[in-house]
Design an enzyme around this catalytic site. Sequence first.
Site, PDB file in Angstrom:
ATOM      1  N   GLN A 110       1.034  -1.213  -0.048  1.00 47.62           N
ATOM      2  CA  GLN A 110      -0.005   0.010   0.062  1.00 47.62           C
ATOM      3  C   GLN A 110       0.782   1.221  -0.127  1.00 47.62           C
ATOM      4  O   GLN A 110       0.369   2.345  -0.433  1.00 47.62           O
ATOM      5  CB  GLN A 110      -0.975   0.086   1.037  1.00 47.62           C
ATOM      6  CG  GLN A 110      -2.167   0.878   1.090  1.00 47.62           C
ATOM      7  CD  GLN A 110      -3.122   0.122   0.358  1.00 47.62           C
ATOM      8  OE1 GLN A 110      -3.598  -0.939   0.511  1.00 47.62           O
ATOM      9  NE2 GLN A 110      -3.825   0.941  -0.589  1.00 47.62           N
ATOM     10  N   LYS A 113       1.675   1.713  -3.644  1.00 49.67           N
ATOM     11  CA  LYS A 113       0.653   1.884  -4.401  1.00 49.67           C
ATOM     12  C   LYS A 113       0.097   3.339  -4.203  1.00 49.67           C
ATOM     13  O   LYS A 113      -0.222   4.137  -5.262  1.00 49.67           O
ATOM     14  CB  LYS A 113      -0.428   0.917  -3.960  1.00 49.67           C
ATOM     15  CG  LYS A 113      -1.825   1.072  -4.850  1.00 49.67           C
ATOM     16  CD  LYS A 113      -2.906   0.466  -3.928  1.00 49.67           C
ATOM     17  CE  LYS A 113      -2.733  -1.009  -3.744  1.00 49.67           C
ATOM     18  NZ  LYS A 113      -3.761  -1.723  -3.315  1.00 49.67           N
ATOM     19  N   LYS A 125      -2.716  -0.779   6.491  1.00 50.20           N
ATOM     20  CA  LYS A 125      -3.791  -1.892   6.410  1.00 50.20           C
ATOM     21  C   LYS A 125      -4.120  -2.425   7.574  1.00 50.20           C
ATOM     22  O   LYS A 125      -3.380  -2.547   8.567  1.00 50.20           O
ATOM     23  CB  LYS A 125      -3.101  -2.945   5.573  1.00 50.20           C
ATOM     24  CG  LYS A 125      -3.948  -3.908   4.682  1.00 50.20           C
ATOM     25  CD  LYS A 125      -4.473  -3.359   3.416  1.00 50.20           C
ATOM     26  CE  LYS A 125      -5.737  -4.340   2.980  1.00 50.20           C
ATOM     27  NZ  LYS A 125      -5.999  -3.412   1.311  1.00 50.20           N
ATOM     28  N   ASP A 165     -11.714  -3.942   2.032  1.00 51.80           N
ATOM     29  CA  ASP A 165     -10.948  -4.938   1.389  1.00 51.80           C
ATOM     30  C   ASP A 165     -11.566  -6.496   1.346  1.00 51.80           C
ATOM     31  O   ASP A 165     -12.838  -6.454   1.471  1.00 51.80           O
ATOM     32  CB  ASP A 165      -9.544  -5.298   2.059  1.00 51.80           C
ATOM     33  CG  ASP A 165      -8.390  -5.833   1.111  1.00 51.80           C
ATOM     34  OD1 ASP A 165      -7.889  -5.189   0.224  1.00 51.80           O
ATOM     35  OD2 ASP A 165      -8.009  -7.037   1.262  1.00 51.80           O
ATOM     36  N   THR A 208     -12.213   0.245  -8.158  1.00 52.45           N
ATOM     37  CA  THR A 208     -10.840  -0.738  -8.294  1.00 52.45           C
ATOM     38  C   THR A 208     -11.020  -1.315  -9.568  1.00 52.45           C
ATOM     39  O   THR A 208     -10.146  -1.418 -10.280  1.00 52.45           O
ATOM     40  CB  THR A 208     -10.707  -1.583  -6.914  1.00 52.45           C
ATOM     41  OG1 THR A 208     -11.100  -0.755  -5.745  1.00 52.45           O
ATOM     42  CG2 THR A 208      -9.409  -2.319  -7.090  1.00 52.45           C
ATOM     43  N   ASN A 239     -16.247  -7.459  -5.071  1.00 49.79           N
ATOM     44  CA  ASN A 239     -16.453  -6.195  -5.412  1.00 49.79           C
ATOM     45  C   ASN A 239     -15.250  -5.883  -6.828  1.00 49.79           C
ATOM     46  O   ASN A 239     -15.922  -5.373  -7.750  1.00 49.79           O
ATOM     47  CB  ASN A 239     -15.965  -5.228  -4.403  1.00 49.79           C
ATOM     48  CG  ASN A 239     -15.487  -3.927  -4.635  1.00 49.79           C
ATOM     49  OD1 ASN A 239     -14.471  -3.491  -5.174  1.00 49.79           O
ATOM     50  ND2 ASN A 239     -16.885  -2.911  -4.596  1.00 49.79           N
ATOM     51  N   SER A 382     -10.607   6.628  -2.940  1.00 48.96           N
ATOM     52  CA  SER A 382     -10.716   6.778  -1.652  1.00 48.96           C
ATOM     53  C   SER A 382     -10.377   8.185  -1.139  1.00 48.96           C
ATOM     54  O   SER A 382     -11.089   8.836  -0.262  1.00 48.96           O
ATOM     55  CB  SER A 382      -9.954   5.702  -0.667  1.00 48.96           C
ATOM     56  OG  SER A 382     -10.863   4.567  -0.581  1.00 48.96           O
TER      57      SER A 382
HETATM   58  P1  NDP Z   1     -14.514  -9.265  -1.986  1.00 48.08           P
HETATM   59  O1  NDP Z   1     -14.433  -9.961  -0.419  1.00 48.08           O
HETATM   60  O2  NDP Z   1     -15.592  -8.459  -2.396  1.00 48.08           O
HETATM   61  O3  NDP Z   1     -14.170 -10.562  -2.944  1.00 48.08           O
HETATM   62  C1  NDP Z   1     -13.061 -11.302  -2.982  1.00 48.08           C
HETATM   63  C2  NDP Z   1     -13.387 -12.427  -4.002  1.00 48.08           C
HETATM   64  O4  NDP Z   1     -12.217 -13.445  -3.917  1.00 48.08           O
HETATM   65  C3  NDP Z   1     -14.505 -13.463  -3.432  1.00 48.08           C
HETATM   66  O5  NDP Z   1     -15.234 -13.939  -4.628  1.00 48.08           O
HETATM   67  C4  NDP Z   1     -13.845 -14.463  -2.685  1.00 48.08           C
HETATM   68  O6  NDP Z   1     -14.731 -15.716  -2.662  1.00 48.08           O
HETATM   69  C5  NDP Z   1     -12.764 -14.551  -3.548  1.00 48.08           C
HETATM   70  N1  NDP Z   1     -11.485 -14.923  -2.724  1.00 48.08           N
HETATM   71  C6  NDP Z   1     -11.133 -14.393  -1.428  1.00 48.08           C
HETATM   72  N2  NDP Z   1      -9.951 -15.101  -1.015  1.00 48.08           N
HETATM   73  C7  NDP Z   1      -9.965 -16.098  -1.590  1.00 48.08           C
HETATM   74  C8  NDP Z   1      -9.113 -17.148  -1.364  1.00 48.08           C
HETATM   75  N3  NDP Z   1      -8.282 -17.296  -0.518  1.00 48.08           N
HETATM   76  N4  NDP Z   1      -9.355 -18.236  -2.498  1.00 48.08           N
HETATM   77  C9  NDP Z   1     -10.118 -18.048  -3.565  1.00 48.08           C
HETATM   78  N5  NDP Z   1     -10.989 -17.003  -3.432  1.00 48.08           N
HETATM   79  C10 NDP Z   1     -11.199 -16.195  -2.762  1.00 48.08           C
HETATM   80  O7  NDP Z   1     -12.899  -8.540  -2.021  1.00 48.08           O
HETATM   81  P2  NDP Z   1     -12.534  -7.387  -3.011  1.00 48.08           P
HETATM   82  O8  NDP Z   1     -12.994  -7.839  -4.500  1.00 48.08           O
HETATM   83  O9  NDP Z   1     -12.598  -6.242  -2.544  1.00 48.08           O
HETATM   84  O10 NDP Z   1     -10.910  -7.802  -3.231  1.00 48.08           O
HETATM   85  C11 NDP Z   1     -10.367  -8.664  -4.188  1.00 48.08           C
HETATM   86  C12 NDP Z   1      -9.020  -8.477  -4.294  1.00 48.08           C
HETATM   87  O11 NDP Z   1      -8.680  -7.023  -4.671  1.00 48.08           O
HETATM   88  C13 NDP Z   1      -8.083  -8.495  -2.902  1.00 48.08           C
HETATM   89  O12 NDP Z   1      -6.932  -8.929  -3.460  1.00 48.08           O
HETATM   90  C14 NDP Z   1      -7.913  -7.050  -2.375  1.00 48.08           C
HETATM   91  O13 NDP Z   1      -6.788  -7.085  -1.662  1.00 48.08           O
HETATM   92  C15 NDP Z   1      -7.775  -6.448  -3.809  1.00 48.08           C
HETATM   93  N6  NDP Z   1      -7.947  -5.135  -3.640  1.00 48.08           N
HETATM   94  C16 NDP Z   1      -9.325  -4.634  -3.280  1.00 48.08           C
HETATM   95  C17 NDP Z   1      -9.745  -3.105  -3.432  1.00 48.08           C
HETATM   96  C18 NDP Z   1     -11.121  -2.718  -3.070  1.00 48.08           C
HETATM   97  O14 NDP Z   1     -11.233  -1.383  -3.332  1.00 48.08           O
HETATM   98  N7  NDP Z   1     -12.060  -3.500  -2.556  1.00 48.08           N
HETATM   99  C19 NDP Z   1      -8.661  -2.071  -3.851  1.00 48.08           C
HETATM  100  C20 NDP Z   1      -7.349  -2.652  -4.236  1.00 48.08           C
HETATM  101  C21 NDP Z   1      -7.384  -4.391  -4.203  1.00 48.08           C
HETATM  102  P3  NDP Z   1     -15.763 -15.912  -1.865  1.00 48.08           P
HETATM  103  O15 NDP Z   1     -16.964 -15.252  -2.483  1.00 48.08           O
HETATM  104  O16 NDP Z   1     -15.869 -17.437  -1.855  1.00 48.08           O
HETATM  105  O17 NDP Z   1     -15.599 -15.260  -0.419  1.00 48.08           O
HETATM  106  O1  2IT Z   2      -5.698  -2.662  -1.683  1.00 44.87           O
HETATM  107  C1  2IT Z   2      -6.262  -1.551  -1.528  1.00 44.87           C
HETATM  108  O2  2IT Z   2      -5.872  -0.549  -1.905  1.00 44.87           O
HETATM  109  C2  2IT Z   2      -7.823  -1.185  -0.900  1.00 44.87           C
HETATM  110  N1  2IT Z   2      -8.321  -2.328  -0.281  1.00 44.87           N
HETATM  111  C3  2IT Z   2      -8.091  -0.209  -1.046  1.00 44.87           C
HETATM  112  C4  2IT Z   2      -7.676   0.959   0.177  1.00 44.87           C
HETATM  113  C5  2IT Z   2      -8.437   2.212   0.393  1.00 44.87           C
HETATM  114  O3  2IT Z   2      -8.065   2.914   1.183  1.00 44.87           O
HETATM  115  O4  2IT Z   2      -9.585   2.537  -0.390  1.00 44.87           O
END
Ligand code: NDP
Ligand code: 2IT
Length: 450
Positions: A110, A113, A125, A165, A208, A239, A382
């Site tokens: 982070q 980034k 984080k 997250d 994202t 998400n 954000s």
């Molecule tokens: P969500 O919780 O909305 O979704 C995560 C998805 O990934 C779900 O479909 C989940 O499955 C699957 N998943 C999570 N962990 C595992 C695992 N160990 N093995 C297999 N599948 C898995 O999270 P986000 O979409 O917000 O985050 C996804 C990625 O994006 C993460 O790496 C996060 O750090 C990154 N990210 C997110 C940001 C944000 O703004 N939200 C910003 C930048 C990066 P299930 O539905 O079964 O739980």
């Molecule tokens: O990994 C990431 O950049 C996030 N989960 C979003 C962080 C934020 O402060 O919006």
Amino acid sequence: MSYVHDTIVQLQKSSPAQTEFYQAAEEVLDSLRPLLELNPRYHQHKIIERIVEPERQILFRVCWVDDRGEVQVNKGYRIQFNSALGPYKGGLRFHRSVNASVIKFLGFEQIFKNALTGLPIGGGKGGSNFDPKGKSDAEIMRFCQAFMTELHRHIGPTTDVPAGDIGVGGREIGYLYGQYKRLTTRHEGVLTGKGLDWGGSLGRKEATGYGAVYFAQNMLKSLGEDIDGKTCLVSGAGNVAIYTIEKLYQLGGLPITCSDSQGAVYHPQGINLDTLKLIKETRRSSLREYVEHHPEATYVDVESYPEDGHAVWRYKAHLAFPSATQNELTEADALALLGNGVFCISEGSNMASTASAVDQILQAGIAYGPGKAANAGGVATSQLEMAQNSSMQQWTIEKVDKKLMSIMHDIHHRCASTAEEFDQPHNLVLGANIAGFRKVADAMIDQGVY
Ligand code: NDP
Ligand code: 2IT
């Protein structure tokens, strides 16, 4: 031995068993070699030793009562990693796999980034090993309230601003915010990803995923290509995956896969976005349901995945968007992608690819946007939410989206021009790491030893 090796050995001694953190640190430190050779001042100021050590780590107990009346105990984390550029900023992850190593690697990523966004935000984080799976709404609320009861004394709109997250979305941010407000009596921008009626920004939810696609667009542009007509592989169903798929459709792409922790969907006619949103956003259930709505699609249970990787990366396509979790793209997956003609990878998830996968991808020389660059649209938006909160305004979606597009363009430009400066024009890993590091390190030097 090199400073990279020495630093990792030192970290293994001082912070044992943090494998994800060593992986993230090693990648960044490796990229910095050419910069450090030219600039001895970073070594003179002990920037490497300082930057791998969080400024502050808060570990706490979170106790709450489940629906059966039983007391549950979880761990809570907030790692305030680096504030050289601004208040700590970064999400909260609620997942059973969360531990100090996971939060630390995420906090470390982070820092760079956030620097790449060009906005004044430091890196942090947090999260918990709380497992939201199968919990009732009331349990989620009580957990969030318990979590914030401790966290609130460590955060603030100008000190540390958490967000979502994995496992933390609009619902959780609502419960967390409500508790912060009750405890402090303050209505202020202490969290981002808030509801639109109480301080949230239009476009944050989508940012994202949309940003990861905009980043791909920028990479493709430099190859004289675009998204239109391209078949795309997406992993995840949360998400980031959902709004990646939405933007791909808007730009004429055809996303044919998605996945959750139990399995993957392959739908050659294109993933149905309404069905995906219904299953994941409304019902919060398993992707297994998807094929009941679309019998022509295939569901692959996680038990039937290839032993050396993930099912989604084994289909033929042009572009790939990992959007689930860390190390979800292995070396074998990378070879499969390359063999199947994928020529651009834009990482929505943090540290999506294993170190050996990254090596293969870089060797092949295809367009590759590492997570800290490609997924920075979320945190950047954000920061736009913070700006709206502190000026008591709400911007239009057009204004937010325009800014997001321009931020993603600038991040790509920063990474690409830095890669070029160091004679590795296609290596955006090197470009992202050096460009992010240089900004933070220079600010640390300006601010004196701390
Ligand atoms: P969500 O919780 O909305 O979704 C995560 C998805 O990934 C779900 O479909 C989940 O499955 C699957 N998943 C999570 N962990 C595992 C695992 N160990 N093995 C297999 N599948 C898995 O999270 P986000 O979409 O917000 O985050 C996804 C990625 O994006 C993460 O790496 C996060 O750090 C990154 N990210 C997110 C940001 C944000 O703004 N939200 C910003 C930048 C990066 P299930 O539905 O079964 O739980
Ligand atoms: O990994 C990431 O950049 C996030 N989960 C979003 C962080 C934020 O402060 O919006």
